[in-house]
Design an enzyme around this catalytic site. Structure first.
Site, PDB file in Angstrom:
ATOM      1  N   ASP A 228      13.037  14.360  36.934  1.00  0.00           N
ATOM      2  CA  ASP A 228      12.945  15.686  36.287  1.00  0.00           C
ATOM      3  C   ASP A 228      12.265  16.714  37.187  1.00  0.00           C
ATOM      4  O   ASP A 228      12.656  17.882  37.204  1.00  0.00           O
ATOM      5  CB  ASP A 228      12.131  15.595  34.994  1.00  0.00           C
ATOM      6  CG  ASP A 228      12.839  14.798  33.919  1.00  0.00           C
ATOM      7  OD1 ASP A 228      14.057  14.592  34.055  1.00  0.00           O
ATOM      8  OD2 ASP A 228      12.173  14.384  32.956  1.00  0.00           O
TER       9      ASP A 228
HETATM   10  P1  TAP Z   1      11.227  10.922  35.451  1.00  0.00           P
HETATM   11  O1  TAP Z   1      11.932  12.201  35.332  1.00  0.00           O
HETATM   12  O2  TAP Z   1      10.939  10.162  34.215  1.00  0.00           O
HETATM   13  O3  TAP Z   1      12.066   9.991  36.447  1.00  0.00           O
HETATM   14  C1  TAP Z   1      11.608   8.726  36.800  1.00  0.00           C
HETATM   15  C2  TAP Z   1      12.645   8.111  37.720  1.00  0.00           C
HETATM   16  O4  TAP Z   1      12.133   6.880  38.196  1.00  0.00           O
HETATM   17  C3  TAP Z   1      13.959   7.836  37.038  1.00  0.00           C
HETATM   18  O5  TAP Z   1      14.955   8.475  37.771  1.00  0.00           O
HETATM   19  C4  TAP Z   1      14.118   6.309  37.109  1.00  0.00           C
HETATM   20  O6  TAP Z   1      15.475   6.018  37.398  1.00  0.00           O
HETATM   21  C5  TAP Z   1      13.210   5.961  38.283  1.00  0.00           C
HETATM   22  N1  TAP Z   1      12.630   4.633  38.183  1.00  0.00           N
HETATM   23  C6  TAP Z   1      12.082   4.029  37.102  1.00  0.00           C
HETATM   24  N2  TAP Z   1      11.661   2.795  37.431  1.00  0.00           N
HETATM   25  C7  TAP Z   1      11.941   2.617  38.740  1.00  0.00           C
HETATM   26  C8  TAP Z   1      11.746   1.557  39.649  1.00  0.00           C
HETATM   27  N3  TAP Z   1      11.168   0.402  39.278  1.00  0.00           N
HETATM   28  N4  TAP Z   1      12.144   1.736  40.929  1.00  0.00           N
HETATM   29  C9  TAP Z   1      12.748   2.874  41.321  1.00  0.00           C
HETATM   30  N5  TAP Z   1      12.947   3.913  40.497  1.00  0.00           N
HETATM   31  C10 TAP Z   1      12.548   3.793  39.225  1.00  0.00           C
HETATM   32  O7  TAP Z   1       9.834  11.078  36.234  1.00  0.00           O
HETATM   33  P2  TAP Z   1       9.196  12.327  37.016  1.00  0.00           P
HETATM   34  O8  TAP Z   1      10.171  12.932  37.963  1.00  0.00           O
HETATM   35  O9  TAP Z   1       7.899  11.822  37.540  1.00  0.00           O
HETATM   36  O10 TAP Z   1       8.994  13.409  35.899  1.00  0.00           O
HETATM   37  C11 TAP Z   1       8.024  13.251  34.931  1.00  0.00           C
HETATM   38  C12 TAP Z   1       8.657  13.497  33.567  1.00  0.00           C
HETATM   39  O11 TAP Z   1       7.806  12.932  32.583  1.00  0.00           O
HETATM   40  C13 TAP Z   1       8.774  14.956  33.241  1.00  0.00           C
HETATM   41  O12 TAP Z   1       9.861  15.177  32.392  1.00  0.00           O
HETATM   42  C14 TAP Z   1       7.471  15.241  32.514  1.00  0.00           C
HETATM   43  O13 TAP Z   1       7.500  16.380  31.696  1.00  0.00           O
HETATM   44  C15 TAP Z   1       7.371  13.974  31.712  1.00  0.00           C
HETATM   45  N6  TAP Z   1       6.007  13.656  31.331  1.00  0.00           N
HETATM   46  C16 TAP Z   1       4.988  13.921  32.181  1.00  0.00           C
HETATM   47  C17 TAP Z   1       3.694  13.684  31.783  1.00  0.00           C
HETATM   48  C18 TAP Z   1       2.594  14.058  32.742  1.00  0.00           C
HETATM   49  S1  TAP Z   1       1.271  14.734  32.203  1.00  0.00           S
HETATM   50  N7  TAP Z   1       2.734  13.840  34.019  1.00  0.00           N
HETATM   51  C19 TAP Z   1       3.439  13.109  30.523  1.00  0.00           C
HETATM   52  C20 TAP Z   1       4.513  12.785  29.697  1.00  0.00           C
HETATM   53  C21 TAP Z   1       5.804  13.077  30.117  1.00  0.00           C
HETATM   54  P3  TAP Z   1      16.106   4.578  37.127  1.00  0.00           P
HETATM   55  O14 TAP Z   1      15.843   4.249  35.700  1.00  0.00           O
HETATM   56  O15 TAP Z   1      17.540   4.755  37.470  1.00  0.00           O
HETATM   57  O16 TAP Z   1      15.418   3.638  38.073  1.00  0.00           O
END
Ligand code: TAP
Length: 465
Positions: A392
């Site tokens: 994201d």
């Molecule tokens: P995300 O958009 O959730 O993307 C995570 C990526 O990691 C996914 O593409 C996933 O794809 C990949 N992944 C997961 N496990 C993996 C593994 N073992 N090896 C390789 N890749 C892996 O994460 P982001 O870019 O860090 O963005 C954060 C998101 O979380 C935002 O939408 C944000 O608003 C939200 N969020 C953030 C927080 C805070 S405070 N940071 C709190 C709650 C929510 P695959 O499944 O294909 O592997």
């Protein structure tokens, strides 16, 4: 003037100073340990002083509760995975909320049972405490459900939702007033039920992408709930610490809203402005173009021939526990004469500072870790942007797809780098559920597989070269 209350007051003041120092320490990874120790010391002092209070008539139940809580706390702290920390925080906020609610209700029932008259000011405190407590409890439970993926993370939006919220708020205000004036228990109970309902309705329309703000907002609410409990119990320490948590949580929510280009009021009022659907035609077009995948050998070749590499960690790095493997890769690149920098998006991962904590744990020097504002201008001159489990926070839809729930959220400008490598396991979208057009651009290759295994393989290939 009696001496005893002064001694209690002084003790509570010292505990508050420890908490303030603790908060200050937590603002930087370098001082965080000291900050934590200070807050712990403050808490020990606060508990000791509270136990000496003349109002504590029996110790057996208190110690049994402390022992039970300590055992549960130790087990949870040892078992909890770093990736599940936000859910834990949401659950802890809900405890503060339900406590405020029960203290309010209990205090009123105690007054009634003992035939004491309740002053107007205490009645107001009861209403405010129960209202904030109920909202915090219900909202935090929904946030917990969404983060734990028990509930869908997508926004749940329906027609007339904001009107319903308005009607509920007016009803809560009316019932609260009725309770204060007439002492009718039924009004108080219905007000509590409606407050629980509004707490629920304010969080369900908030999508995954805005969850970090919800968490810090509930952090703030839980502080105000604790402060309200302090007023009800006439406890200065609870008032002071509640206000500290409440205001620091509010400031954090504001900073995070700015980082995600969201309006705080919109998130607080249950996602005003969230749309329930959208035409993601740009992404749909891109998906028809196919994606390129690369092997560890291809990645190693590209990386060791680069002059500058920017590594972008995300939630996937935390899931894979790949941070030590990333450190080895970083050191290998330095050996090969490549300049390596890390780019941290403010909401990468699942909690504030998630990536910084992991990088610090693997001893990656602070001076090569940069915030989004500081590094975004460097992407156009980077030879390779290596994305490790982030999605994201690099999604260009945030810039150009008006209907996307991510629209307006600032992103790391990975798309401007000369070459892009993205480590992920599948074509699944990130937390927001949105596809990412970046995967389909011609200078981007996907490194399919677990991030830890992939980083280890790349380092191994480079070591052998
Ligand atoms: P995300 O958009 O959730 O993307 C995570 C990526 O990691 C996914 O593409 C996933 O794809 C990949 N992944 C997961 N496990 C993996 C593994 N073992 N090896 C390789 N890749 C892996 O994460 P982001 O870019 O860090 O963005 C954060 C998101 O979380 C935002 O939408 C944000 O608003 C939200 N969020 C953030 C927080 C805070 S405070 N940071 C709190 C709650 C929510 P695959 O499944 O294909 O592997």
């Amino acid at each position: 003037m009696p001496l005893l209350p002064d001694l209690f007051g002084a003790g509570y003041l010292i505990a508050t100073l420890f908490f303030i120092y603790g908060l200050k320490g937590l603002s930087s990874p370098r001082t965080a340990l000291l900050g934590n120790a200070s807050a712990m010391l403050g808490m020990v002092l606060a508990i000791a002083i509270a136990l000496l209070s003349p109002e504590v008539v029996g110790y057996a139940l208190v110690f049994a509760a402390i022992a039970g809580g300590a055992v549960i706390g130790i087990v949870v702290a040892r078992k909890i995975k770093m990736t599940a920390m936000p859910q834990l925080v949401a659950a802890l906020h809900s405890f503060v909320g339900i406590t405020a609610l029960l203290v309010g209700l209990g205090t009123y029932l105690h007054h009634v049972a003992t035939g004491q008259t309740v002053s107007m000011i205490v009645m107001i405190e009861l209403v405010v405490g129960a209202f904030v407590g109920a909202i915090t409890f219900a909202g935090s439970m929904i946030a917990f459900g969404k983060l734990q993926e028990i509930l869908p993370s997508k926004p749940l939006v329906f027609k007339g939702q904001h009107f319903l919220n308005l009607v509920l708020m007016l009803a809560i205000g009316g019932l609260g007033l009725h309770f204060i004036v007439t002492y009718t228990l039924a009004s108080f109970l219905i007000m509590i039920l409606l407050s629980l309902l509004i707490g629920f309705l304010l969080v369900t329309p908030i999508g995954g992408a805005d969850m970090p703000v919800v968490i810090s907002m509930h952090n703030s609410y839980s502080g105000w709930a604790a402060a309200a409990t302090g007023f009800i119990l006439n406890n200065q320490l609870l008032i002071a610490t509640g206000a500290l948590v409440g205001s620091s949580g509010a400031i954090l929510s504001y900073i995070m809203c700015r980082a995600m280009n969201r309006a705080l009021f919109s998130v607080m009022s249950g996602g005003v402005g969230v749309k329930s659907g959208g035409d993601f035609s740009v992404i749909a077009q891109a998906s028809n173009q196919g994606v390129k995948s690369a092997s560890a050998e291809d990645a190693a070749f590209l990386l060791e021939n680069a002059r500058s590499v920017i590594i972008v960690p995300g939630y996937g790095m935390a899931v894979a526990q790949a941070h030590h493997a990333v450190k080895d890769l970083y050191e290998m690149l330095l050996k090969k004469g490549v300049t390596v920098k890390f780019a941290i998006h403010p909401v990468a991962g699942r909690m504030p500072g998630h990536m910084n904590v992991l990088l610090a744990e693997s001893d990656i020097p602070y001076d090569c870790v940069f915030t989004m504002e500081d590094i975004n201008s460097e992407f156009p001159t980077a030879d390779v942007a290596l994305v490790i489990g982030a999605n994201d926070v690099i999604n260009p839809a945030a810039r150009n797809v008006k209907d996307s729930p991510l629209y307006g959220m600032p992103i790391l400008d990975v798309y401007k780098a000369r070459n892009i490598l993205i480590s992920k396991r599948s074509m699944k979208p990130g937390y927001s559920g949105m596809d990412n057009a970046l995967f389909y651009v011609s200078n981007c290759s996907l490194l399919f597989g677990d991030a830890k295994a992939m980083c280890e393989s790349i380092t191994k290939v480079m070591r052998e070269n």
